[in-house]
Design a protein around this motif. Structure first.
Motif, PDB file in Angstrom:
ATOM      1  N   ALA A 103       0.810  -1.223   0.000  1.00 43.96           N
ATOM      2  CA  ALA A 103       0.000   0.000   0.000  1.00 43.96           C
ATOM      3  C   ALA A 103       0.838   1.266   0.000  1.00 43.96           C
ATOM      4  CB  ALA A 103      -0.955   0.000   1.189  1.00 43.96           C
ATOM      5  N   GLU A 104       2.015   1.234   0.615  1.00 44.93           N
ATOM      6  CA  GLU A 104       2.859   2.427   0.683  1.00 44.93           C
ATOM      7  C   GLU A 104       3.997   2.408  -0.324  1.00 44.93           C
ATOM      8  OE1 GLU A 104       1.958   5.066   2.354  1.00 44.93           O
ATOM      9  OE2 GLU A 104       0.180   3.867   2.851  1.00 44.93           O
ATOM     10  N   ASP A 105       4.011   1.426  -1.200  1.00 45.29           N
ATOM     11  CA  ASP A 105       5.009   1.387  -2.261  1.00 45.29           C
ATOM     12  C   ASP A 105       4.828   2.619  -3.154  1.00 45.29           C
ATOM     13  OD1 ASP A 105       6.868  -0.648  -3.895  1.00 45.29           O
ATOM     14  OD2 ASP A 105       5.569   0.419  -5.308  1.00 45.29           O
ATOM     15  N   PRO A 106       5.921   3.247  -3.614  1.00 40.97           N
ATOM     16  CA  PRO A 106       5.776   4.451  -4.445  1.00 40.97           C
ATOM     17  C   PRO A 106       4.887   4.246  -5.667  1.00 40.97           C
ATOM     18  CG  PRO A 106       8.042   4.253  -3.700  1.00 40.97           C
ATOM     19  CD  PRO A 106       7.344   2.981  -3.280  1.00 40.97           C
ATOM     20  N   THR A 113      10.014   0.310  -7.500  1.00 39.70           N
ATOM     21  CA  THR A 113      10.097   1.772  -7.400  1.00 39.70           C
ATOM     22  C   THR A 113      10.557   2.184  -6.013  1.00 39.70           C
ATOM     23  OG1 THR A 113       7.730   1.848  -6.847  1.00 39.70           O
ATOM     24  CG2 THR A 113       8.336   2.203  -9.164  1.00 39.70           C
ATOM     25  N   GLU A 114      10.973   1.206  -5.224  1.00 37.66           N
ATOM     26  CA  GLU A 114      11.449   1.457  -3.868  1.00 37.66           C
ATOM     27  C   GLU A 114      12.967   1.283  -3.839  1.00 37.66           C
ATOM     28  OE1 GLU A 114      12.034   2.836  -0.875  1.00 37.66           O
ATOM     29  OE2 GLU A 114       9.864   2.536  -0.761  1.00 37.66           O
ATOM     30  N   PRO A 115      13.738   2.378  -3.834  1.00 32.01           N
ATOM     31  CA  PRO A 115      15.205   2.258  -3.883  1.00 32.01           C
ATOM     32  C   PRO A 115      15.780   1.345  -2.806  1.00 32.01           C
ATOM     33  CG  PRO A 115      14.545   4.539  -4.224  1.00 32.01           C
ATOM     34  CD  PRO A 115      13.301   3.790  -3.832  1.00 32.01           C
ATOM     35  N   GLY A 153       4.954  12.888 -13.181  1.00 30.76           N
ATOM     36  CA  GLY A 153       5.411  12.965 -11.801  1.00 30.76           C
ATOM     37  C   GLY A 153       5.538  11.628 -11.113  1.00 30.76           C
ATOM     38  N   GLY A 154       5.543  10.552 -11.879  1.00 29.45           N
ATOM     39  CA  GLY A 154       5.640   9.220 -11.295  1.00 29.45           C
ATOM     40  C   GLY A 154       7.029   8.918 -10.780  1.00 29.45           C
ATOM     41  N   PRO A 155       7.173   7.837 -10.014  1.00 28.08           N
ATOM     42  CA  PRO A 155       8.476   7.470  -9.447  1.00 28.08           C
ATOM     43  C   PRO A 155       9.390   6.854 -10.494  1.00 28.08           C
ATOM     44  CG  PRO A 155       6.878   5.788  -8.925  1.00 28.08           C
ATOM     45  CD  PRO A 155       6.111   6.892  -9.613  1.00 28.08           C
ATOM     46  N   ARG A 156      10.636   6.667 -10.136  1.00 28.88           N
ATOM     47  CA  ARG A 156      11.587   5.969 -11.001  1.00 28.88           C
ATOM     48  C   ARG A 156      11.414   4.467 -10.802  1.00 28.88           C
ATOM     49  NH1 ARG A 156      17.790   7.617 -11.804  1.00 28.88           N
ATOM     50  NH2 ARG A 156      16.634   9.107 -13.074  1.00 28.88           N
ATOM     51  N   SER A 157      11.272   3.755 -11.905  1.00 35.62           N
ATOM     52  CA  SER A 157      11.141   2.296 -11.872  1.00 35.62           C
ATOM     53  C   SER A 157      12.469   1.670 -12.267  1.00 35.62           C
ATOM     54  CB  SER A 157      10.047   1.830 -12.817  1.00 35.62           C
ATOM     55  OG  SER A 157       9.902   0.424 -12.786  1.00 35.62           O
TER      56      SER A 157
END
Length: 205
Positions: free
Chosen positions: A29-32, A169-171, A193-197
């Protein structure tokens, strides 16, 4: 002497589809990527559950690519979804899958398609296993359940001589996968504006 009871890994049962989807929704649920694709907090868990149910039922199919780790009493502690690529689905089945996912994702569906296109461009261009999702019940974290499930899936792929790939997407997760033999294949900045995959691949050993 009393035997020590330990957790076990097995294929998910069809009666567990909803429970596995709920576990993964809570875990991610909290994954970017989850926050980006499902920006309304009040709706996020329900939307994730629906998406995972579709994926388990129509793509991973329990006992094929849906694995669970359970405690000695049978309670679900963690789950992993592996998809065989190329899809072992007919054209009609794939079309129905896309229709179902489009209905779940609504206006965010084009974003998801961008993620998929970027991911599969960097993925192995031959038969392989894609780790679609892996997660542990938030209350059961810190005991190595996720790594046990990852190793289980990798062992099967190695036995078949097939590579695997995944994206995150979670470093903070990159090191976790690197320790299992994954290497970065590509990095994609998602639009709007999405995260880096980060796409990671692992050859069979």
């Amino acid at each position: 002497m009393t035997a020590v009871r330990t957790a076990a890994i097995r294929g998910a049962r069809r009666t567990e589809v909803a429970a596995v989807a709920e576990l993964l929704a809570a875990a991610m649920a909290e994954d970017p990527l989850s926050r980006w694709l499902h920006p309304v907090p009040e709706w996020r868990l329900a939307e994730l559950r629906g998406s995972f149910e579709v994926e388990i039922e129509r793509v991973c199919r329990p006992a094929l690519g849906a694995h669970v780790l359970v405690d000695p009493d049978g309670a679900l502690l963690a789950a992993a979804l592996w998809t065989p690529l190329p899809y072992r689905l007919s054209w009609l089945q794939q079309a129905r899958l896309r229709t179902a996912l489009r209905g779940l994702h609504g206006e965010r569906d084009p974003y998801l398609q961008h993620v998929s296109a970027a991911t599969f461009t960097a993925a192995p261009q031959r038969p392989h296993w894609h780790l679609l999702a892996i997660g542990t019940d938030p209350a059961a974290r810190g005991h190595g359940h996720g790594r046990a499930l990852l190793d289980f899936g990798i062992a099967r792929a190695d036995a078949e001589g097939l590579p695997t790939h995944l994206e995150t997407t979670e470093p903070a997760r990159i090191g976790f996968y690197a320790r299992a033999g994954y290497r970065i294949a590509a990095e994609v900045d998602l639009p709007y504006g999405g995260p880096r995959s980060t796409i990671l691949c692992r050859e069979a050993s």
